[in-house]
Design an enzyme around this catalytic site. Structure first.
Site, PDB file in Angstrom:
ATOM      1  N   GLY A  65      41.023  53.349  39.406  1.00 32.23           N
ATOM      2  CA  GLY A  65      41.602  52.810  38.181  1.00 32.23           C
ATOM      3  C   GLY A  65      43.031  52.333  38.278  1.00 32.23           C
ATOM      4  O   GLY A  65      43.601  51.900  37.277  1.00 32.23           O
ATOM      5  N   CYS A  70      40.055  54.612  45.021  1.00 32.41           N
ATOM      6  CA  CYS A  70      40.470  53.333  44.450  1.00 32.41           C
ATOM      7  C   CYS A  70      39.701  52.179  45.065  1.00 32.41           C
ATOM      8  O   CYS A  70      39.448  52.157  46.275  1.00 32.41           O
ATOM      9  CB  CYS A  70      41.959  53.119  44.694  1.00 32.41           C
ATOM     10  N   GLY A  71      39.356  51.221  44.242  1.00 32.79           N
ATOM     11  CA  GLY A  71      38.694  50.012  44.716  1.00 32.79           C
ATOM     12  C   GLY A  71      39.637  48.825  44.633  1.00 32.79           C
ATOM     13  O   GLY A  71      40.206  48.373  45.617  1.00 32.79           O
ATOM     14  N   CYS A  91      25.688  25.075  34.912  1.00 34.43           N
ATOM     15  CA  CYS A  91      25.425  24.389  33.644  1.00 34.43           C
ATOM     16  C   CYS A  91      25.523  25.369  32.489  1.00 34.43           C
ATOM     17  O   CYS A  91      24.579  25.562  31.732  1.00 34.43           O
ATOM     18  CB  CYS A  91      24.072  23.710  33.647  1.00 34.43           C
ATOM     19  N   TYR A 109      36.000  42.940  43.434  1.00 31.71           N
ATOM     20  CA  TYR A 109      35.136  42.544  42.303  1.00 31.71           C
ATOM     21  C   TYR A 109      35.079  41.013  42.163  1.00 31.71           C
ATOM     22  O   TYR A 109      35.056  40.488  41.053  1.00 31.71           O
ATOM     23  CB  TYR A 109      35.609  43.189  40.996  1.00 31.71           C
TER      24      TYR A 109
END
Ligand SMILES: *Cc1c(COP(=O)(O)O)cnc(C)c1O
Length: 413
Positions: free
Chosen positions: A240, A279-280, A356, A385
């Site tokens: 986070g 953590c990412g 589209c 992400y």
């Protein structure tokens, strides 16, 4: 320390010169993810090394699970956090001996068996049913399973972009059920509760607030450890730590965070307790770039649209978070066509992709000095992400190239 430093700018310049080189070699529109691997390693190393002795930094694989990234991080981080058996297998391929934490709601029997087979270090259990399921499997295998109980706190918690706790969600065990759960788990002899897990929010930009949150976790976990007679070996404070996409110069203040850990958190940590972070975004966002060529420029109902190769099926983050993703224009001077080159000078543009759907927007109403067809837009902080959460095959366009750049393959200007 703000992330956006001179070193960071130098990395971006290296990425840009690589893009120019590639662009000169190819006629197909440029479209790629690029990762500055020395930058990724250096920033992660600096963070790991600055942690106090009671804390560990794991990488949450779902932010970017490409094998080159996992291999680069394996010797640096203390381990990996996985959210599925697929991620456990990717980690084991890239880093056979690394420590793995395994979390996520709705784990299947196959996943829990896989976790035991792959010697996952800790399993974050998200419900009573999952405790029972894991206990049954562990008993059948005659193997003790170490678990942390993931708790969804009642709060109030600090505000952030995404909240997984402090409100009703599918994550963790409701804090108000802890009494019953702790009584129940005493009967499950093949499970060893080693502590608690909290991952309450995502993309928190305030280091001070994050320290307060960690202190809150420590106080509660300590009270529960005493009340239920649990040895608190681990407290997992989740991930986070945020990335400021709206203002790249004002990033999460890591130095302030470390200072808080040393001077405010340390005194609350019991001897024998290890504080885990998983953590990412904070680890892989900054070193990753999404670069894509401008295909067309047009005015429609009074608004300027810049249409790029690719779009949100390759880089879904801005549409998922409903933000304008920061980018810069890389000017490409060559224009070899006999017809006019579309251009906008000093205007506001909305950057869209080739899908589209009107939702295929990467950045909205952004002021630019000049952009032309054939120029390349470089989206910054795209390493987490980005590709990982995108619906790659919608419309069946070709995938972008993926470059994992090392100094030898990057020409320094
Ligand atoms: C996604 C996730 C993380 C990583 O989150 P970031 O915001 O990228 O740091 C950590 N722990 C759990 C349980 C997660 O689901």
């Amino acid at each position: 320390m703000a992330l956006e430093t001179a070193a960071n700018r130098k990395e971006t310049e290296q990425i840009i010169s690589f893009i120019h080189e590639q662009k000169n070699k190819k006629t197909a529109p440029f479209c790629a993810y690029l990762h500055h691997m020395p930058g990724l390693r250096a920033s992660t190393q600096q963070r790991v090394q600055s942690l106090p002795d009671f804390a560990r930094l794991f990488y949450a694989v779902k932010a970017n699970s490409e094998s080159a990234i996992l291999q680069a991080l394996a010797p640096i981080v203390h381990g990996f956090e996985a959210a599925s058996l697929g991620e456990i297998e990717k980690i084991r391929q890239a880093a056979p001996n690394s420590k793995i934490l395994f979390g996520g709601p709705g784990k299947t029997e196959e996943e829990l068996e896989g976790a035991l087979r792959h010697h996952v270090h800790l399993i974050h259990v998200e419900s009573v049913h999952e405790l029972n399921k894991l206990h049954d499997i562990a008993k059948r295998h005659g193997q003790l399973a170490s678990v942390l109980l993931r708790i969804n706190l009642r709060g109030p918690l600090p505000a952030a972009t995404l909240a997984m706790g402090g409100r009703p969600t599918q994550f963790g065990i409701d804090e108000t059920q802890i009494d019953q759960v702790m009584q129940h788990v005493k009967e499950l002899s093949f499970l060893r509760v080693e502590g608690f897990h909290f991952h309450s929010l995502s993309n928190n930009l305030d280091a001070r607030e994050h320290i307060k949150l960690v202190q809150y976790y420590i106080r509660l976990a300590g009270e529960w450890a005493d009340k239920y007679d649990v040895k608190l070996n681990y407290l997992n404070a989740g991930g986070g730590l945020g990335v400021n996409y709206a203002d790249l110069d004002k990033q999460f203040n890591w130095d302030e965070f470390i200072n808080g850990l040393e001077h405010e958190v340390r005194s609350g940590i019991r001897p024998g307790t290890t504080l885990l972070f998983e953590c990412g975004r904070y680890i892989t966002a900054a070193a990753g770039y999404y670069a894509t060529e401008v295909m067309d420029i047009k005015q429609n109902h009074g608004k300027h649209y810049v249409i790029v190769r690719g779009g949100t099926h390759q880089f879904r983050l801005p549409s998922s978070w409903q933000h304008s993703h920061p980018f810069e224009v890389i000017a490409v001077e060559e224009w070899d066509y006999p017809y006019a080159r579309p251009v906008i000078e000093a205007g506001n543009v909305t950057v869209v992709g080739q899908l589209c759907t009107p939702k295929d927007v990467l950045a909205q109403d952004v002021a630019i000095k000049q952009v032309r067809a054939g120029d390349i837009l470089l989206f910054r902080y795209a390493g987490a992400y980005g590709w990982a959460i995108s619906h790659h095959d919608f419309l069946s366009h070709p995938h972008p190239a993926h470059y994992y750049l090392e100094p030898a393959t990057v020409s320094v200007p």
